[in-house]
Design a protein around this motif. Sequence first.
Motif, PDB file in Angstrom:
ATOM      1  N   SER A  13      23.649  12.935 -14.922  1.00  0.00           N
ATOM      2  CA  SER A  13      22.209  12.894 -14.641  1.00  0.00           C
ATOM      3  C   SER A  13      21.831  11.972 -13.490  1.00  0.00           C
ATOM      4  O   SER A  13      20.717  12.047 -12.988  1.00  0.00           O
ATOM      5  CB  SER A  13      21.432  12.473 -15.898  1.00  0.00           C
ATOM      6  OG  SER A  13      21.755  11.141 -16.255  1.00  0.00           O
ATOM      7  N   GLU A  14      22.743  11.114 -13.075  1.00  0.00           N
ATOM      8  CA  GLU A  14      22.428  10.128 -12.044  1.00  0.00           C
ATOM      9  C   GLU A  14      23.459  10.180 -10.923  1.00  0.00           C
ATOM     10  O   GLU A  14      24.660  10.266 -11.190  1.00  0.00           O
ATOM     11  CB  GLU A  14      22.428   8.716 -12.636  1.00  0.00           C
ATOM     12  CG  GLU A  14      21.463   8.512 -13.779  1.00  0.00           C
ATOM     13  CD  GLU A  14      20.021   8.637 -13.383  1.00  0.00           C
ATOM     14  OE1 GLU A  14      19.675   8.167 -12.275  1.00  0.00           O
ATOM     15  OE2 GLU A  14      19.240   9.202 -14.154  1.00  0.00           O
ATOM     16  N   SER A  15      23.003  10.089  -9.679  1.00  0.00           N
ATOM     17  CA  SER A  15      23.943  10.027  -8.559  1.00  0.00           C
ATOM     18  C   SER A  15      24.598   8.656  -8.481  1.00  0.00           C
ATOM     19  O   SER A  15      25.723   8.528  -8.020  1.00  0.00           O
ATOM     20  CB  SER A  15      23.236  10.348  -7.250  1.00  0.00           C
ATOM     21  OG  SER A  15      22.216   9.400  -7.004  1.00  0.00           O
ATOM     22  N   GLN A  16      23.923   7.626  -8.930  1.00  0.00           N
ATOM     23  CA  GLN A  16      24.467   6.267  -8.961  1.00  0.00           C
ATOM     24  C   GLN A  16      24.516   5.824 -10.418  1.00  0.00           C
ATOM     25  O   GLN A  16      23.475   5.612 -11.037  1.00  0.00           O
ATOM     26  CB  GLN A  16      23.596   5.319  -8.138  1.00  0.00           C
ATOM     27  CG  GLN A  16      24.013   3.862  -8.183  1.00  0.00           C
ATOM     28  CD  GLN A  16      25.466   3.642  -7.831  1.00  0.00           C
ATOM     29  OE1 GLN A  16      26.322   3.495  -8.708  1.00  0.00           O
ATOM     30  NE2 GLN A  16      25.751   3.624  -6.547  1.00  0.00           N
ATOM     31  N   THR A  17      25.713   5.690 -10.982  1.00  0.00           N
ATOM     32  CA  THR A  17      25.838   5.326 -12.396  1.00  0.00           C
ATOM     33  C   THR A  17      25.863   3.824 -12.625  1.00  0.00           C
ATOM     34  O   THR A  17      25.797   3.382 -13.765  1.00  0.00           O
ATOM     35  CB  THR A  17      27.101   5.964 -13.005  1.00  0.00           C
ATOM     36  OG1 THR A  17      28.246   5.510 -12.283  1.00  0.00           O
ATOM     37  CG2 THR A  17      27.014   7.480 -12.973  1.00  0.00           C
ATOM     38  N   ASP A  18      25.971   3.039 -11.574  1.00  0.00           N
ATOM     39  CA  ASP A  18      25.873   1.581 -11.693  1.00  0.00           C
ATOM     40  C   ASP A  18      24.380   1.256 -11.629  1.00  0.00           C
ATOM     41  O   ASP A  18      23.782   1.205 -10.554  1.00  0.00           O
ATOM     42  CB  ASP A  18      26.638   0.909 -10.564  1.00  0.00           C
ATOM     43  CG  ASP A  18      26.672  -0.603 -10.697  1.00  0.00           C
ATOM     44  OD1 ASP A  18      25.659  -1.187 -11.174  1.00  0.00           O
ATOM     45  OD2 ASP A  18      27.682  -1.202 -10.312  1.00  0.00           O
ATOM     46  N   ILE A  19      23.776   1.043 -12.792  1.00  0.00           N
ATOM     47  CA  ILE A  19      22.321   0.892 -12.876  1.00  0.00           C
ATOM     48  C   ILE A  19      21.844  -0.358 -12.134  1.00  0.00           C
ATOM     49  O   ILE A  19      20.793  -0.332 -11.492  1.00  0.00           O
ATOM     50  CB  ILE A  19      21.857   0.889 -14.343  1.00  0.00           C
ATOM     51  CG1 ILE A  19      22.308   2.178 -15.052  1.00  0.00           C
ATOM     52  CG2 ILE A  19      20.354   0.720 -14.454  1.00  0.00           C
ATOM     53  CD1 ILE A  19      21.810   3.459 -14.408  1.00  0.00           C
ATOM     54  N   ALA A  20      22.596  -1.433 -12.198  1.00  0.00           N
ATOM     55  CA  ALA A  20      22.202  -2.645 -11.470  1.00  0.00           C
ATOM     56  C   ALA A  20      22.214  -2.378  -9.962  1.00  0.00           C
ATOM     57  O   ALA A  20      21.316  -2.807  -9.240  1.00  0.00           O
ATOM     58  CB  ALA A  20      23.127  -3.811 -11.815  1.00  0.00           C
ATOM     59  N   LEU A  21      23.212  -1.657  -9.486  1.00  0.00           N
ATOM     60  CA  LEU A  21      23.271  -1.311  -8.066  1.00  0.00           C
ATOM     61  C   LEU A  21      22.110  -0.392  -7.689  1.00  0.00           C
ATOM     62  O   LEU A  21      21.506  -0.534  -6.631  1.00  0.00           O
ATOM     63  CB  LEU A  21      24.610  -0.645  -7.743  1.00  0.00           C
ATOM     64  CG  LEU A  21      24.896  -0.371  -6.272  1.00  0.00           C
ATOM     65  CD1 LEU A  21      24.831  -1.654  -5.450  1.00  0.00           C
ATOM     66  CD2 LEU A  21      26.262   0.291  -6.130  1.00  0.00           C
ATOM     67  N   LYS A  22      21.774   0.527  -8.579  1.00  0.00           N
ATOM     68  CA  LYS A  22      20.641   1.419  -8.333  1.00  0.00           C
ATOM     69  C   LYS A  22      19.344   0.606  -8.221  1.00  0.00           C
ATOM     70  O   LYS A  22      18.525   0.848  -7.335  1.00  0.00           O
ATOM     71  CB  LYS A  22      20.529   2.448  -9.456  1.00  0.00           C
ATOM     72  CG  LYS A  22      19.522   3.528  -9.185  1.00  0.00           C
ATOM     73  CD  LYS A  22      19.624   4.623 -10.239  1.00  0.00           C
ATOM     74  CE  LYS A  22      18.719   5.766  -9.866  1.00  0.00           C
ATOM     75  NZ  LYS A  22      18.932   6.937 -10.703  1.00  0.00           N
ATOM     76  N   ALA A  23      19.151  -0.360  -9.103  1.00  0.00           N
ATOM     77  CA  ALA A  23      17.957  -1.203  -9.045  1.00  0.00           C
ATOM     78  C   ALA A  23      17.931  -2.011  -7.756  1.00  0.00           C
ATOM     79  O   ALA A  23      16.871  -2.193  -7.152  1.00  0.00           O
ATOM     80  CB  ALA A  23      17.910  -2.128 -10.260  1.00  0.00           C
ATOM     81  N   ALA A  24      19.082  -2.477  -7.318  1.00  0.00           N
ATOM     82  CA  ALA A  24      19.161  -3.234  -6.068  1.00  0.00           C
ATOM     83  C   ALA A  24      18.714  -2.371  -4.890  1.00  0.00           C
ATOM     84  O   ALA A  24      18.166  -2.877  -3.919  1.00  0.00           O
ATOM     85  CB  ALA A  24      20.577  -3.762  -5.854  1.00  0.00           C
ATOM     86  N   GLY A  25      18.904  -1.061  -5.004  1.00  0.00           N
ATOM     87  CA  GLY A  25      18.458  -0.141  -3.965  1.00  0.00           C
ATOM     88  C   GLY A  25      16.946  -0.119  -3.815  1.00  0.00           C
ATOM     89  O   GLY A  25      16.415   0.323  -2.801  1.00  0.00           O
ATOM     90  N   TYR A  26      16.247  -0.598  -4.826  1.00  0.00           N
ATOM     91  CA  TYR A  26      14.783  -0.721  -4.769  1.00  0.00           C
ATOM     92  C   TYR A  26      14.381  -2.137  -4.352  1.00  0.00           C
ATOM     93  O   TYR A  26      13.255  -2.576  -4.571  1.00  0.00           O
ATOM     94  CB  TYR A  26      14.166  -0.370  -6.119  1.00  0.00           C
ATOM     95  CG  TYR A  26      14.256   1.098  -6.446  1.00  0.00           C
ATOM     96  CD1 TYR A  26      13.301   1.994  -5.970  1.00  0.00           C
ATOM     97  CD2 TYR A  26      15.304   1.589  -7.209  1.00  0.00           C
ATOM     98  CE1 TYR A  26      13.390   3.339  -6.254  1.00  0.00           C
ATOM     99  CE2 TYR A  26      15.401   2.950  -7.503  1.00  0.00           C
ATOM    100  CZ  TYR A  26      14.445   3.809  -7.025  1.00  0.00           C
ATOM    101  OH  TYR A  26      14.536   5.152  -7.299  1.00  0.00           O
ATOM    102  N   GLU A  27      15.334  -2.853  -3.783  1.00  0.00           N
ATOM    103  CA  GLU A  27      15.144  -4.214  -3.305  1.00  0.00           C
ATOM    104  C   GLU A  27      14.782  -5.198  -4.413  1.00  0.00           C
ATOM    105  O   GLU A  27      14.028  -6.146  -4.210  1.00  0.00           O
ATOM    106  CB  GLU A  27      14.139  -4.254  -2.157  1.00  0.00           C
ATOM    107  CG  GLU A  27      14.602  -3.456  -0.956  1.00  0.00           C
ATOM    108  CD  GLU A  27      13.659  -3.521   0.231  1.00  0.00           C
ATOM    109  OE1 GLU A  27      12.628  -4.227   0.158  1.00  0.00           O
ATOM    110  OE2 GLU A  27      13.961  -2.867   1.225  1.00  0.00           O
ATOM    111  N   LEU A  28      15.333  -4.947  -5.600  1.00  0.00           N
ATOM    112  CA  LEU A  28      15.191  -5.876  -6.711  1.00  0.00           C
ATOM    113  C   LEU A  28      16.450  -6.722  -6.800  1.00  0.00           C
ATOM    114  O   LEU A  28      17.556  -6.210  -6.612  1.00  0.00           O
ATOM    115  CB  LEU A  28      15.055  -5.119  -8.044  1.00  0.00           C
ATOM    116  CG  LEU A  28      13.760  -4.392  -8.311  1.00  0.00           C
ATOM    117  CD1 LEU A  28      13.896  -3.535  -9.560  1.00  0.00           C
ATOM    118  CD2 LEU A  28      12.634  -5.388  -8.496  1.00  0.00           C
ATOM    119  N   ALA A  29      16.294  -7.991  -7.094  1.00  0.00           N
ATOM    120  CA  ALA A  29      17.460  -8.798  -7.431  1.00  0.00           C
ATOM    121  C   ALA A  29      17.978  -8.223  -8.751  1.00  0.00           C
ATOM    122  O   ALA A  29      17.224  -8.085  -9.707  1.00  0.00           O
ATOM    123  CB  ALA A  29      17.060 -10.255  -7.601  1.00  0.00           C
TER     124      ALA A  29
END
Length: 152
Positions: A13-29
């Motif tokens: 369901s997700e192209s990026q399965t590393d959820i923390a890395l995905k959140a970082a893509g939204y410029e979140l620490a």
Amino acid sequence: MVEGTEGTALGRSESQTDIALKAAGYELAAWAVDGMDVLAVHEAARRAVDAVRSGAGPHFLELRTYRFRAHSMFDPERYREKAEVAHWLERDPITLLRNALGDADQLAEAQWTELQREADAEVAAAVEFAEAGTPEPVEELTRFVYSERGPQ
């Protein structure tokens, strides 16, 4: 097996399965934490809260855990082996914390028994409260889904 929604593997369901890395893509620490380690979760949460309170903006923690039980009582759990669950049960966060505190002489058996009694009483009170409640009126079920407006 890492899962997204019930019955759907995250990788499907997700192209990026590393959820923390995905959140970082939204410029979140963002960072991942071993969610099976209570002390690691506490430290990561403290670190994130301190950063947020100091003005560093929002933070995202991915607490990587393992679900011991099926999604529901209707889930036959055919997607994982009993040995897998047994392996993860050896890392039960509550048992590990209890043992660590006991080994450090920070939690006596009597204290553990009292904590268990208090937790059981709190859960029983919450269940009693929920069962005594009234169902939400049908016309209110979509309130706050798209806006803050109540029934028109």
